[in-house]
Scaffold this motif. Structure first.
Motif, PDB file in Angstrom:
ATOM      1  N   PHE A   1       0.860  -1.180   0.000  1.00 38.29           N
ATOM      2  CA  PHE A   1       0.000   0.000   0.000  1.00 38.29           C
ATOM      3  C   PHE A   1       0.895   1.227   0.000  1.00 38.29           C
ATOM      4  CE2 PHE A   1      -2.285   3.347   2.350  1.00 38.29           C
ATOM      5  CZ  PHE A   1      -3.414   3.472   1.548  1.00 38.29           C
ATOM      6  N   LEU A   2       0.732   2.067  -1.017  1.00 41.48           N
ATOM      7  CA  LEU A   2       1.488   3.317  -1.111  1.00 41.48           C
ATOM      8  C   LEU A   2       0.513   4.475  -1.069  1.00 41.48           C
ATOM      9  CD1 LEU A   2       3.893   2.476  -4.082  1.00 41.48           C
ATOM     10  CD2 LEU A   2       4.380   2.320  -1.638  1.00 41.48           C
ATOM     11  N   THR A   3       0.806   5.456  -0.242  1.00 36.79           N
ATOM     12  CA  THR A   3      -0.004   6.660  -0.204  1.00 36.79           C
ATOM     13  C   THR A   3       0.927   7.842  -0.483  1.00 36.79           C
ATOM     14  OG1 THR A   3      -1.540   7.988   1.129  1.00 36.79           O
ATOM     15  CG2 THR A   3       0.147   6.769   2.327  1.00 36.79           C
ATOM     16  N   ILE A   4       0.463   8.742  -1.313  1.00 42.60           N
ATOM     17  CA  ILE A   4       1.302   9.843  -1.779  1.00 42.60           C
ATOM     18  C   ILE A   4       0.756  11.154  -1.227  1.00 42.60           C
ATOM     19  CG2 ILE A   4       2.256  10.974  -3.812  1.00 42.60           C
ATOM     20  CD1 ILE A   4       2.815   8.196  -4.539  1.00 42.60           C
ATOM     21  N   HIS A   5       1.640  11.892  -0.569  1.00 42.01           N
ATOM     22  CA  HIS A   5       1.274  13.173   0.037  1.00 42.01           C
ATOM     23  C   HIS A   5       2.293  14.223  -0.394  1.00 42.01           C
ATOM     24  CE1 HIS A   5      -0.765  11.134   3.780  1.00 42.01           C
ATOM     25  NE2 HIS A   5      -1.001  10.465   2.673  1.00 42.01           N
ATOM     26  N   SER A   6       2.058  15.421   0.021  1.00 43.18           N
ATOM     27  CA  SER A   6       3.072  16.464  -0.082  1.00 43.18           C
ATOM     28  C   SER A   6       3.038  17.187   1.258  1.00 43.18           C
ATOM     29  CB  SER A   6       2.765  17.430  -1.222  1.00 43.18           C
ATOM     30  OG  SER A   6       1.540  18.084  -1.009  1.00 43.18           O
ATOM     31  N   TYR A   7       4.069  17.541   1.718  1.00 39.17           N
ATOM     32  CA  TYR A   7       5.398  17.754   1.219  1.00 39.17           C
ATOM     33  C   TYR A   7       6.384  17.339   2.304  1.00 39.17           C
ATOM     34  CZ  TYR A   7       4.862  21.890   4.171  1.00 39.17           C
ATOM     35  OH  TYR A   7       4.610  22.709   5.234  1.00 39.17           O
ATOM     36  N   GLY A   8       7.680  17.307   2.003  1.00 37.93           N
ATOM     37  CA  GLY A   8       8.689  17.001   2.996  1.00 37.93           C
ATOM     38  C   GLY A   8       9.847  16.154   2.495  1.00 37.93           C
ATOM     39  N   GLN A   9       9.700  15.536   1.321  1.00 37.64           N
ATOM     40  CA  GLN A   9      10.725  14.649   0.776  1.00 37.64           C
ATOM     41  C   GLN A   9      11.076  13.540   1.764  1.00 37.64           C
ATOM     42  OE1 GLN A   9      12.596  18.248  -1.789  1.00 37.64           O
ATOM     43  NE2 GLN A   9      14.051  16.674  -1.224  1.00 37.64           N
ATOM     44  N   LEU A  10      10.042  12.778   2.106  1.00 36.79           N
ATOM     45  CA  LEU A  10      10.161  11.695   3.073  1.00 36.79           C
ATOM     46  C   LEU A  10       9.547  10.423   2.508  1.00 36.79           C
ATOM     47  CD1 LEU A  10       8.726  13.649   6.146  1.00 36.79           C
ATOM     48  CD2 LEU A  10      11.146  13.219   5.684  1.00 36.79           C
ATOM     49  N   ILE A  11      10.062   9.291   2.960  1.00 37.32           N
ATOM     50  CA  ILE A  11       9.398   8.014   2.761  1.00 37.32           C
ATOM     51  C   ILE A  11       9.146   7.496   4.169  1.00 37.32           C
ATOM     52  CG2 ILE A  11       9.559   5.669   1.847  1.00 37.32           C
ATOM     53  CD1 ILE A  11      11.451   6.769  -0.307  1.00 37.32           C
ATOM     54  N   LEU A  12       7.878   7.477   4.538  1.00 39.73           N
ATOM     55  CA  LEU A  12       7.491   7.116   5.900  1.00 39.73           C
ATOM     56  C   LEU A  12       7.048   5.662   5.971  1.00 39.73           C
ATOM     57  CD1 LEU A  12       5.430  10.322   6.745  1.00 39.73           C
ATOM     58  CD2 LEU A  12       7.807   9.817   7.361  1.00 39.73           C
ATOM     59  N   LEU A  13       7.493   5.007   7.036  1.00 40.13           N
ATOM     60  CA  LEU A  13       7.143   3.619   7.319  1.00 40.13           C
ATOM     61  C   LEU A  13       6.137   3.590   8.458  1.00 40.13           C
ATOM     62  CD1 LEU A  13      10.808   2.361   7.918  1.00 40.13           C
ATOM     63  CD2 LEU A  13       9.723   2.705   5.720  1.00 40.13           C
ATOM     64  N   PRO A  14       5.428   2.497   8.624  1.00 40.23           N
ATOM     65  CA  PRO A  14       4.592   2.359   9.815  1.00 40.23           C
ATOM     66  C   PRO A  14       5.482   2.236  11.043  1.00 40.23           C
ATOM     67  CG  PRO A  14       4.081   0.670   8.160  1.00 40.23           C
ATOM     68  CD  PRO A  14       5.321   1.360   7.721  1.00 40.23           C
ATOM     69  N   TYR A  15       5.170   2.715  12.127  1.00 44.16           N
ATOM     70  CA  TYR A  15       3.946   3.326  12.572  1.00 44.16           C
ATOM     71  C   TYR A  15       4.204   4.753  13.019  1.00 44.16           C
ATOM     72  CZ  TYR A  15       1.592  -1.202  12.511  1.00 44.16           C
ATOM     73  OH  TYR A  15       1.032  -2.382  12.120  1.00 44.16           O
ATOM     74  N   GLY A  16       3.124   5.556  13.033  1.00 42.12           N
ATOM     75  CA  GLY A  16       3.238   6.944  13.470  1.00 42.12           C
ATOM     76  C   GLY A  16       3.310   7.106  14.975  1.00 42.12           C
ATOM     77  N   HIS A  17       2.896   6.090  15.703  1.00 43.30           N
ATOM     78  CA  HIS A  17       2.965   6.153  17.169  1.00 43.30           C
ATOM     79  C   HIS A  17       4.361   5.741  17.614  1.00 43.30           C
ATOM     80  CE1 HIS A  17       2.095   5.606  21.383  1.00 43.30           C
ATOM     81  NE2 HIS A  17       0.941   6.233  21.170  1.00 43.30           N
ATOM     82  N   PRO A  18       4.964   6.490  18.533  1.00 44.31           N
ATOM     83  CA  PRO A  18       6.347   6.193  18.932  1.00 44.31           C
ATOM     84  C   PRO A  18       6.534   4.880  19.683  1.00 44.31           C
ATOM     85  CG  PRO A  18       5.443   7.986  20.260  1.00 44.31           C
ATOM     86  CD  PRO A  18       4.428   7.680  19.195  1.00 44.31           C
ATOM     87  N   ASN A  19       5.468   4.275  20.174  1.00 42.46           N
ATOM     88  CA  ASN A  19       5.602   3.047  20.949  1.00 42.46           C
ATOM     89  C   ASN A  19       5.207   1.787  20.189  1.00 42.46           C
ATOM     90  OD1 ASN A  19       6.411   4.642  23.105  1.00 42.46           O
ATOM     91  ND2 ASN A  19       4.331   4.822  23.903  1.00 42.46           N
ATOM     92  N   ILE A  20       5.003   1.896  18.888  1.00 44.03           N
ATOM     93  CA  ILE A  20       4.601   0.737  18.087  1.00 44.03           C
ATOM     94  C   ILE A  20       5.607   0.561  16.952  1.00 44.03           C
ATOM     95  CG2 ILE A  20       2.786  -0.331  16.715  1.00 44.03           C
ATOM     96  CD1 ILE A  20       0.784   1.507  18.114  1.00 44.03           C
ATOM     97  N   THR A  21       6.054  -0.670  16.749  1.00 44.26           N
ATOM     98  CA  THR A  21       7.001  -0.982  15.686  1.00 44.26           C
ATOM     99  C   THR A  21       6.418  -2.071  14.797  1.00 44.26           C
ATOM    100  OG1 THR A  21       8.834  -0.477  17.172  1.00 44.26           O
ATOM    101  CG2 THR A  21       9.360  -1.771  15.226  1.00 44.26           C
ATOM    102  N   ALA A  22       6.562  -1.908  13.507  1.00 44.32           N
ATOM    103  CA  ALA A  22       6.087  -2.928  12.565  1.00 44.32           C
ATOM    104  C   ALA A  22       6.921  -4.195  12.735  1.00 44.32           C
ATOM    105  CB  ALA A  22       6.203  -2.424  11.130  1.00 44.32           C
ATOM    106  N   PRO A  23       6.310  -5.376  12.614  1.00 45.19           N
ATOM    107  CA  PRO A  23       7.060  -6.620  12.770  1.00 45.19           C
ATOM    108  C   PRO A  23       8.155  -6.801  11.721  1.00 45.19           C
ATOM    109  CG  PRO A  23       4.811  -7.065  12.044  1.00 45.19           C
ATOM    110  CD  PRO A  23       4.896  -5.601  12.326  1.00 45.19           C
ATOM    111  N   ASN A  24       8.013  -6.170  10.565  1.00 43.80           N
ATOM    112  CA  ASN A  24       9.018  -6.269   9.512  1.00 43.80           C
ATOM    113  C   ASN A  24       9.744  -4.926   9.322  1.00 43.80           C
ATOM    114  OD1 ASN A  24       6.713  -5.044   8.429  1.00 43.80           O
ATOM    115  ND2 ASN A  24       7.069  -5.863   6.388  1.00 43.80           N
TER     116      ASN A  24
END
Length: 187
Positions: free
Chosen positions: A44-67
């Motif tokens: 799943f890719l979502t495209i936004h502007s702006y910032g020149q970033l590639i963001l990974l899950p997750y946005g919450h600081p206490n959750i990490t994606a299993p991969n």
């Protein structure tokens, strides 16, 4: 239980989260589509502007994606593919590490429901123009985003289908070897 982070209740804010969860028809449509098709979606890719970033899950600081490590590897490769087009640098990481903590993103929802690869592209620029990117930067931005997305899709394709094909070929070869051995042993 996680708390909501990185959103605003101020409707004039760039990070306003709406009056209620899934209050916008677009958010509801994406949620419904992903939920219905999650077993058939690898990325799943979502495209936004702006910032020149590639963001990974997750946005919450206490959750990490299993991969997380694989997502980072794939994201860094996409950033290199982007840079190869017009020399633009994109930063890769989770929102709390490279932007700010946030809640409620479609990227996080996709990963949470089991879609293994989920990324947000925050396209050009880094804030000089913000949401009003000059017209002469639109085409180069599209060319970069295309190469970044192609890098991610190619990785996932090769991981999923090339390995599956190699496994199938190996199984077929072993079956042929076994059949030849059995037929020569009974002769």
């Amino acid at each position: 239980m996680c708390t909501v982070v990185g959103v605003s209740r101020n409707c004039c804010s760039e990070i306003y989260n709406g009056p209620s969860p899934l209050s916008e028809p677009e958010a509801q449509a994406v949620t419904d589509f992903l939920s219905t098709n999650r077993d058939n979606i690898l990325c799943f890719l979502t495209i936004h502007s702006y910032g020149q970033l590639i963001l990974l899950p997750y946005g919450h600081p206490n959750i990490t994606a299993p991969n997380q490590d694989e997502l980072m590897k794939v994201g860094l490769a996409a950033a290199e593919a982007i840079k190869a087009v017009h020399g633009m640098d994109y930063t890769v990481g989770t929102p709390p590490n490279v932007l700010y903590p946030n809640s409620g993103s479609s990227r996080d929802f996709a990963r949470l429901i089991g879609i293994p690869f989920s990324f947000t592209f925050e396209l050009r620029d880094k804030g000089q123009y913000g949401f009003l990117l000059p017209e002469d930067q639109i085409q180069p931005t599209c060319e970069e985003a295309y190469q970044g997305a192609l890098s991610i899709i190619t990785y996932i394709h090769d991981k999923t289908y090339v390995r599956a094909a190699a496994t199938s070929i190996a199984a077929t070869l072993w079956s042929v070897v076994l059949a030849v051995w059995l037929s020569s042993a009974t002769v």
